[in-house]
Write a protein that holds these residues in place. Sequence first.
Motif, PDB file in Angstrom:
ATOM      1  N   VAL A 200      -2.522   0.121  -8.279  1.00  0.00           N
ATOM      2  CA  VAL A 200      -2.276  -0.244  -9.682  1.00  0.00           C
ATOM      3  C   VAL A 200      -2.662  -1.705  -9.952  1.00  0.00           C
ATOM      4  CG1 VAL A 200      -0.557  -0.430 -11.507  1.00  0.00           C
ATOM      5  CG2 VAL A 200      -0.461   1.473  -9.913  1.00  0.00           C
ATOM      6  N   PHE A 201      -2.006  -2.624  -9.256  1.00  0.00           N
ATOM      7  CA  PHE A 201      -2.280  -4.038  -9.531  1.00  0.00           C
ATOM      8  C   PHE A 201      -3.031  -4.716  -8.389  1.00  0.00           C
ATOM      9  CE2 PHE A 201       1.171  -3.699 -12.717  1.00  0.00           C
ATOM     10  CZ  PHE A 201       0.437  -4.160 -13.795  1.00  0.00           C
ATOM     11  N   GLY A 202      -3.553  -3.948  -7.459  1.00  0.00           N
ATOM     12  CA  GLY A 202      -4.325  -4.556  -6.390  1.00  0.00           C
ATOM     13  C   GLY A 202      -3.456  -5.015  -5.256  1.00  0.00           C
ATOM     14  N   HIS A 203      -3.701  -6.236  -4.821  1.00  0.00           N
ATOM     15  CA  HIS A 203      -3.150  -6.691  -3.552  1.00  0.00           C
ATOM     16  C   HIS A 203      -1.631  -6.544  -3.454  1.00  0.00           C
ATOM     17  CE1 HIS A 203      -1.394 -10.348  -5.260  1.00  0.00           C
ATOM     18  NE2 HIS A 203      -2.451 -10.349  -6.045  1.00  0.00           N
ATOM     19  N   THR A 204      -1.205  -6.062  -2.334  1.00  0.00           N
ATOM     20  CA  THR A 204       0.215  -6.076  -1.995  1.00  0.00           C
ATOM     21  C   THR A 204       0.300  -6.621  -0.586  1.00  0.00           C
ATOM     22  OG1 THR A 204       0.054  -3.842  -1.150  1.00  0.00           O
ATOM     23  CG2 THR A 204       0.883  -4.089  -3.393  1.00  0.00           C
ATOM     24  N   ARG A 205       1.427  -7.107  -0.226  1.00  0.00           N
ATOM     25  CA  ARG A 205       1.573  -7.681   1.114  1.00  0.00           C
ATOM     26  C   ARG A 205       1.566  -6.562   2.158  1.00  0.00           C
ATOM     27  NH1 ARG A 205       5.729 -12.414   1.765  1.00  0.00           N
ATOM     28  NH2 ARG A 205       4.203 -13.208   0.309  1.00  0.00           N
ATOM     29  N   ALA A 206       0.764  -6.768   3.173  1.00  0.00           N
ATOM     30  CA  ALA A 206       0.674  -5.752   4.230  1.00  0.00           C
ATOM     31  C   ALA A 206       2.013  -5.674   4.972  1.00  0.00           C
ATOM     32  CB  ALA A 206      -0.429  -6.140   5.189  1.00  0.00           C
ATOM     33  N   PRO A 207       2.373  -4.484   5.468  1.00  0.00           N
ATOM     34  CA  PRO A 207       3.619  -4.403   6.214  1.00  0.00           C
ATOM     35  C   PRO A 207       3.565  -5.295   7.449  1.00  0.00           C
ATOM     36  CG  PRO A 207       2.346  -2.376   6.409  1.00  0.00           C
ATOM     37  CD  PRO A 207       1.669  -3.213   5.378  1.00  0.00           C
ATOM     38  N   LYS A 208       4.711  -5.832   7.802  1.00  0.00           N
ATOM     39  CA  LYS A 208       4.766  -6.773   8.928  1.00  0.00           C
ATOM     40  C   LYS A 208       4.432  -6.046  10.228  1.00  0.00           C
ATOM     41  CE  LYS A 208       7.914 -10.230  10.855  1.00  0.00           C
ATOM     42  NZ  LYS A 208       7.868  -9.808  12.239  1.00  0.00           N
ATOM     43  N   ALA A 209       3.573  -6.662  11.027  1.00  0.00           N
ATOM     44  CA  ALA A 209       3.219  -6.055  12.311  1.00  0.00           C
ATOM     45  C   ALA A 209       4.414  -6.158  13.259  1.00  0.00           C
ATOM     46  CB  ALA A 209       2.023  -6.791  12.897  1.00  0.00           C
ATOM     47  N   PRO A 210       4.620  -5.165  14.135  1.00  0.00           N
ATOM     48  CA  PRO A 210       5.752  -5.248  15.060  1.00  0.00           C
ATOM     49  C   PRO A 210       5.605  -6.447  15.996  1.00  0.00           C
ATOM     50  CG  PRO A 210       4.332  -3.385  15.601  1.00  0.00           C
ATOM     51  CD  PRO A 210       3.844  -3.944  14.301  1.00  0.00           C
ATOM     52  N   ASP A 211       6.715  -7.060  16.340  1.00  0.00           N
ATOM     53  CA  ASP A 211       6.679  -8.274  17.149  1.00  0.00           C
ATOM     54  C   ASP A 211       6.012  -8.071  18.501  1.00  0.00           C
ATOM     55  OD1 ASP A 211       7.851  -9.749  15.205  1.00  0.00           O
ATOM     56  OD2 ASP A 211       9.889  -9.644  16.029  1.00  0.00           O
TER      57      ASP A 211
END
Lengths: 289, 105
Positions: A200-211
């Motif tokens: 819808v609005f483009g960029h969203t923050r990618a899910p955090k990678a596992p530590d």
Amino acid sequence: MHPDPTSRRAPGHENLADELRAAAESFDELYTELTLLQRHLVAARRDDGLPEAEARRLISRVKVFTTAAEAVDQAGVAGEPSQAQVTFKALKARLTQGDLDAEMLLPVLRGLPRRSAFPLLAEFLQAAVERGLALEESLGGVTLERLVGAPMGLGPRRAAIVFRRAGFASDLSPEDPSPAQVQSLSAALRDLAGPQPAEVFGHTRAPKAPDDGIGAADAVLQAWRSAVGRVTEPKGTAVLAATRREGWPTDAVPTATLLRRGRGTRLHPRSFLMWAIFSGRIGRCQRPN
Amino acid sequence: MPEAELIRLLRADANEASHEARALPDDKADDRYFRWHILKTLADAIQAEGKARRFSERGAEAWGSQTPVSLARMASRRVGVLIASMPDEDAIPLLENLPPNSKRS
């Protein structure tokens, strides 16, 4: 050209830097607005011949900020409701009661994220409809496109998404929207104020990678690609192609190991050291000339 | 050569290049700064990658504020900076070999 060594940041700081920059820009805008307002106030107090209408307009603009500041202050003391809620309530009261002034609304929207700005704009439009005002009259010289595209991170392209969602025939709002169209725009604004999928609005923050980096090769490849530079340049294109090929490990750490050790075959005077590293010969060439 | 020794030598070379660039502001200073930048970035990359490997072999209680994924990203970013510093004609052949054993697109 040598890259600027000081431009590199520690990992994880890019997002924070972006947020800080956005916050600073937003604050600068508000600060400029307040400074200008203060100058106008000082000048108005010195100017005996200032027309009453202009003085009242100035007082009214000042009250937007003082009311919001008081509300925030009270929220801080009482601890409830949240600061955002109180700010919204104060802004809504100030902007939708009394004269509707789109020129006053515009800088307020610019300082707010979509989740707060869209409901506020919806309330403003709703108030205009309830009073039976023609929208053109309520907006003065400000267009709907400017208002919808004003919140932080939006703009004309994303404003068009709102108009499409509102069911308007084109990406632009009609010049003289009917009350039904304004209602539909208000509904679209409320609907789009919440979290939206990336399309819808483009960029969203990618899910955090596992530590532990399990299954997080993409995060590493993304960091690598970003550091190399723009994909429009030959190296950027080659890096993008490399990241899209099959054969990468699935976990972050083996991917970083592979990237660091790499494979090199060619020699160039200036890249001698890197060639040496990539081909595993660093131990024999500590001091390249 | 042990990794720690390699990093130490790289940093020593980087410091020397930086010192020379500041002490001798001649027409080669630019190259010396470039060398400092490359050596330092390389040392950072090797250090971060090695630390990521060691951390991934240990339990989470040993990680502290850095995690294997953050270190892996740091190492990759440094490698990206090195590639960005290379001329296209040298960098692109290196990239064509990544990942190894893959079908070239």
